[in-house]
Design a protein around this motif. Sequence first.
Motif, PDB file in Angstrom:
ATOM      1  N   GLY A  23      -1.107 -88.668 -61.944  1.00  0.00           N
ATOM      2  CA  GLY A  23      -0.911 -88.121 -63.274  1.00  0.00           C
ATOM      3  C   GLY A  23       0.461 -88.425 -63.840  1.00  0.00           C
ATOM      4  N   GLY A  24       1.086 -89.496 -63.412  1.00  0.00           N
ATOM      5  CA  GLY A  24       2.396 -89.876 -63.915  1.00  0.00           C
ATOM      6  C   GLY A  24       3.445 -90.010 -62.848  1.00  0.00           C
ATOM      7  N   GLY A  25       3.244 -89.438 -61.695  1.00  0.00           N
ATOM      8  CA  GLY A  25       4.216 -89.521 -60.610  1.00  0.00           C
ATOM      9  C   GLY A  25       4.249 -88.240 -59.809  1.00  0.00           C
ATOM     10  N   LEU A  26       5.314 -88.064 -59.041  1.00  0.00           N
ATOM     11  CA  LEU A  26       5.479 -86.899 -58.183  1.00  0.00           C
ATOM     12  C   LEU A  26       6.295 -85.835 -58.903  1.00  0.00           C
ATOM     13  N   VAL A  27       5.773 -84.624 -58.921  1.00  0.00           N
ATOM     14  CA  VAL A  27       6.464 -83.490 -59.524  1.00  0.00           C
ATOM     15  C   VAL A  27       7.382 -82.877 -58.476  1.00  0.00           C
ATOM     16  N   ARG A  34      -3.245 -80.392 -59.313  1.00  0.00           N
ATOM     17  CA  ARG A  34      -2.795 -79.297 -60.163  1.00  0.00           C
ATOM     18  C   ARG A  34      -1.937 -79.765 -61.325  1.00  0.00           C
ATOM     19  N   TYR A  35      -1.548 -81.031 -61.317  1.00  0.00           N
ATOM     20  CA  TYR A  35      -0.656 -81.541 -62.354  1.00  0.00           C
ATOM     21  C   TYR A  35      -1.317 -82.602 -63.226  1.00  0.00           C
ATOM     22  N   VAL A  79      -2.085 -77.097 -50.563  1.00  0.00           N
ATOM     23  CA  VAL A  79      -1.363 -78.191 -51.185  1.00  0.00           C
ATOM     24  C   VAL A  79      -1.711 -78.279 -52.663  1.00  0.00           C
ATOM     25  N   ASP A  80      -0.883 -79.018 -53.395  1.00  0.00           N
ATOM     26  CA  ASP A  80      -1.075 -79.155 -54.841  1.00  0.00           C
ATOM     27  C   ASP A  80      -2.004 -80.302 -55.199  1.00  0.00           C
ATOM     28  N   VAL A  81      -1.965 -81.377 -54.427  1.00  0.00           N
ATOM     29  CA  VAL A  81      -2.753 -82.570 -54.726  1.00  0.00           C
ATOM     30  C   VAL A  81      -3.413 -83.053 -53.441  1.00  0.00           C
ATOM     31  N   VAL A  82      -4.677 -83.438 -53.532  1.00  0.00           N
ATOM     32  CA  VAL A  82      -5.407 -84.012 -52.404  1.00  0.00           C
ATOM     33  C   VAL A  82      -5.912 -85.386 -52.828  1.00  0.00           C
ATOM     34  N   ALA A 136       8.902 -79.310 -64.111  1.00  0.00           N
ATOM     35  CA  ALA A 136       7.671 -79.906 -63.580  1.00  0.00           C
ATOM     36  C   ALA A 136       7.440 -81.312 -64.121  1.00  0.00           C
ATOM     37  N   THR A 137       8.503 -81.978 -64.564  1.00  0.00           N
ATOM     38  CA  THR A 137       8.379 -83.346 -65.062  1.00  0.00           C
ATOM     39  C   THR A 137       8.204 -84.302 -63.887  1.00  0.00           C
ATOM     40  N   ALA A 138       7.213 -85.155 -63.973  1.00  0.00           N
ATOM     41  CA  ALA A 138       6.900 -86.064 -62.872  1.00  0.00           C
ATOM     42  C   ALA A 138       7.910 -87.209 -62.820  1.00  0.00           C
ATOM     43  N   ARG A 139       8.196 -87.661 -61.610  1.00  0.00           N
ATOM     44  CA  ARG A 139       9.075 -88.804 -61.371  1.00  0.00           C
ATOM     45  C   ARG A 139       8.256 -89.912 -60.741  1.00  0.00           C
TER      46      ARG A 139
END
Length: 469
Positions: free
Chosen positions: A85-89, A257-258, A234-237, A70-73
């Motif tokens: 929150g840092g990028g796309l998981v 969610r992240y 969805v995870d993010v809105v 689940a590390t964001a890119r």
Amino acid sequence: MAARTKSAKERPSYRCTECGWQTAKWLGRCPECQAWGTVEEYGAPAVRTTSPGRVTTSAVPIGQVDGRQATARSTGVPELDRVLGGGLVPGAVVLVAGEPGVGKSTLLLDVAAKSASDEHRTLYVTGEESASQVRLRADRIHAIDDHLYLAAETDLAAVLGHLDAVKPSLLILDSVQTVASPEIDGAPGGMAQVREVAGALIRASKERGMSTLLVGHVTKDGAIAGPRLLEHLVDVVLHFEGDRHARLRLVRGVKNRYGTTDEVGCFELHDEGITGLADPSGLFLTRRAEPVPGTCLTVTLEGRRPLVAEVQALTVDSQIPSPRRTTSGLETSRVSMMLAVLEQRGRISALGKRDIYSATVGGVKLSEPAADLAVALALASAASDTPLPKNLVAIGEVGLAGEVRRVTGVQRRLSEAHRLGFTHALVPADPGRVPDGMKVLEVADMGDALRVLPRSRRREAPREQEERR
């Protein structure tokens, strides 16, 4: 008895097309989501039982779960990474909603090009435009990359086929309301179609570890169109906001969610595309050699980011029995409250008989109570035709009794104002730690705040003129 049971099973039931809430009888308003006219009849579902099945993945202690998956890119756009929150998981599904023309497609096309690389392909699927139209936009904003693939499709099966052929790490679908499945009845954008399309793409994203960005339409009220179930799946809105006549665009996280939903991304839309603004305060200020009557500066918080904004006010003699009250970027109700407080507590009596115009600079919208003191001082400055001191910011909520109340984040607001070169500030009592070199005046009520207005030789306040007579 058997006949009665059979008729009960065949009895139709009703379901809300907005949130999916079910009931045995028709209602004009859904009790769950409070929407009117969304409860429709549909066949009663058959009663079924599910027996235990084969487990696909064994349950393990939570400490043994690998969290590195689940590390964001990074998306290549720092302002969007801030909101995400840092990028796309990998495997995350993000819904981006906004009004037409606000810049959703431009931003996502820029993200598609910047995130594409040898190891991470990007697939951009457009259902609203042709491939040639998207190519023209890509040329204009310099979003051309060999690892960015483009397809114009409105069929769900074709979109899934492109996923098998391209094997992307990032999928961008513009928009989810334009894609439909031939196996589901209903027009594209309907409740059943949106649910099927979103469900299929979410399953594909989770199975492939592919990040997905879905563009969503909004209603005339600004809410996301389609069933509320889409926002739950969805995870993010993200909400894309901005006045189409201004350059500023804001991306707010409604659900994440992240990460946190306190962050806000700032962008500037121009002829060559859209760019992130790490320091957007310059858009909301008008630099002048000398102060002008009717202007006051404040510091607002957009999420956790402090922004220095300028409030302007103008008062003129009214030519009609009912004076005009016009606002832009400010809440009309709060401006009316400040007018009442100034007239009753600040002893400025002529405001009720004059046309009053108030606005912000740069298209920013000030809705938090912390801007009350700046609005009141701008109105008082315009009424007396007296400019406020130079390099002054005002922060505080004003009550109906004329008191100046404390607000959150005063220290962050003062630090931002000091960074931009402002040397004086009006704040409520007990502001906390003050930046070195900044003079802070604590005010308890509007009487204390109005003392910062210097005496004007050109025109005095209307109440003072009446008292001298």
